[in-house]
Design a protein around this motif. Sequence first.
Motif, PDB file in Angstrom:
ATOM      1  N   ALA A  68      -0.355  10.128   3.126  1.00  0.00           N
ATOM      2  CA  ALA A  68      -0.297   8.657   3.167  1.00  0.00           C
ATOM      3  C   ALA A  68      -0.558   8.172   4.601  1.00  0.00           C
ATOM      4  O   ALA A  68      -1.292   7.208   4.821  1.00  0.00           O
ATOM      5  N   THR A 107       1.565  10.500  -3.658  1.00  0.00           N
ATOM      6  CA  THR A 107       0.946  10.929  -2.406  1.00  0.00           C
ATOM      7  C   THR A 107       2.030  11.412  -1.433  1.00  0.00           C
ATOM      8  O   THR A 107       3.021  10.720  -1.227  1.00  0.00           O
ATOM      9  N   TYR A 118       7.283   4.537   4.389  1.00  0.00           N
ATOM     10  CA  TYR A 118       7.324   5.539   3.322  1.00  0.00           C
ATOM     11  C   TYR A 118       8.751   6.074   3.157  1.00  0.00           C
ATOM     12  O   TYR A 118       9.280   6.157   2.050  1.00  0.00           O
ATOM     13  N   SER A 154       0.976   4.206  -2.891  1.00  0.00           N
ATOM     14  CA  SER A 154       0.860   5.649  -2.606  1.00  0.00           C
ATOM     15  C   SER A 154       2.008   6.424  -3.236  1.00  0.00           C
ATOM     16  O   SER A 154       1.814   7.509  -3.771  1.00  0.00           O
ATOM     17  N   ARG A 187       0.823  -1.219   0.000  1.00  0.00           N
ATOM     18  CA  ARG A 187       0.000   0.000   0.000  1.00  0.00           C
ATOM     19  C   ARG A 187       0.852   1.263   0.000  1.00  0.00           C
ATOM     20  O   ARG A 187       0.491   2.263  -0.614  1.00  0.00           O
TER      21      ARG A 187
END
Lengths: 308, 278
Positions: A276, A271, A301, A266, A262
């Motif tokens: 996010a 994003t 991330y 993103s 996921r």
Amino acid sequence: MPALVLTLALTGASGSTRAADPAPVNEVAPGVFVHTGQIAEATRDNDGDTSNWGFVVGERCIAVIDSGGSTATGEALLAAIRSQSPLPVCAVISTHVHPDHILGNAALASLKPAPEFVASQRLPAALAARQSTYTALALRQLGADRAPVFVAPTSLVGAQTVQINLGNRDLTVRSWPTAHTDNDLTVSDETSGTLFAGDLLFVDHIPVLDGSLTGWLAQIPTLRALSATRVVPGHGGVASGAAAVAAAWDREHAYLLDLRDRVRASLRIGTALARAVDTLTAPAGWQLTELYHRRNVTAAYAELEWED
Amino acid sequence: MTSPRSLLRAVLVGIVSLMLGTSLAIAADEPSPDTEQWAGLRQYLFANRPIADNVGDVVDLDAPFRAEDASVVPIGLKAKIDQSGGRYIRKLWLVVDKNPTPVAASFELTPESGRADVETRIRLEEYTWVRVIAETSDGQLHMARKYVRAAGGCSAPAGKDNEAALARLGKIKFKLEGEVETGKPTLAQMMVSHPNNSGMQMDQVTRLFVPPQYVRHVEVAYGGKVILSADVDFSISENPNFRFYFMPKAGGSELTAKVVDSKDLTFSSTLSLPKVGI
Ligand SMILES: [Zn+2]
């Protein structure tokens, strides 16, 4: 003469440590004792009893694996050992640098003879960089009168697997590439097939990412292939039997894989990090998601944005 | 600036807390923004110049309620005015009251920046006020602020994988985040792989000494003119990351970034732009 020796030994014992109630432990296999901490953040009330620890009794001496999140948990650990065996503690193994696993070491530092304090060779650097933060955190969570004491490791484990002999009983200590942290160790009791996984395995408590998501995902198949008959996670209940052990690894793997996929999705659509974190909600079925899932998204991330 | 009234209040609270034998930490979760650190910084950076505090018509601050990961806290400095010839934002300061080096960054911008929005990430260890102060081209100062709570768990501002960070030192990723259109501010992102650490004195437990190495200056130019220039330090997260705008124009074919660290190592990168439509 024997009576005199006994008296001296008792005096020594009561003089060196404060009396503490023994922490509850389960003998999960002959000579293998495990304490299951609460699934919670450290607070003054639980006094840092928020992680699992254990000890393994050989014919000659005892090894401790982790010690909980305060000097008090270490004292309760020591009392638990003394209620099971008079043998000396020869090794205190820290599975990684997180304070909820190592702060009990302070209660074991004054043992005579002194045990070896065993940790990953990458733990000293991680501890040096984090010690002031962990000190502030402990003072905030446990209280200003419970200042944490950190114990320097005396024996470091690198890429080479290390055997610790407890007298007719061998422990295997393995260091892992960056996964939960960059200084993870596991401990295997060869006699009983018990694996102390540290925080490489979370059960019920949401996994917490403080190392490398892709690294952790890459190590789980190897950890699973150790084929332990029983695994003690860093947090949550012990998994016993091949099927339960495999299921515990699979469940953690599924969370981490979903997080990776996921976050990658993103990043692909551009994003921003803050967005996010707000949009990638936690999957059901884990405890403490409100404390750790957003943090996991953040860490994932910051790691995955460097992928090409 | 500490007003006489807030000084008096501080003295009174001090007396009360002495009498009760408790600390000021039991006060409301969001304490007064008139902190001791800010009083000193304000004097140092702006002397007695007036600052419009938290009006929100020139600049705003995006910051989370709580730091999720102490080492990566996303912060957005948001312009509320256009970067046009009349009045524009020429400088932004990012201040974190309780950090060891509270001035995390200062950014210089121009009308060619297109929009004075900058996103970056900071390290954050304690409960603290985070501030952005904007200086407009007419010399006025405007501030926005948020109170950010420290991360829980075992989160620390330190890097997660020291060896990996050093192995990748200096790699830059530079990319567009939107369509390039003449006269329309376009979002770009520049990130540099760097441990950005403060170093540490001899550690009493581990006996380690780590020398500091952090990014101290970042400059982005477009069509030969500097559009973003930043002085930064180790309050910025490991692998410093900046999202910012530029104003595409005919003939501007590339963005260039230059990064200098505290050991005077220089890293640079160029981003070629798709041909700009007229
Ligand atoms: Zn951990």
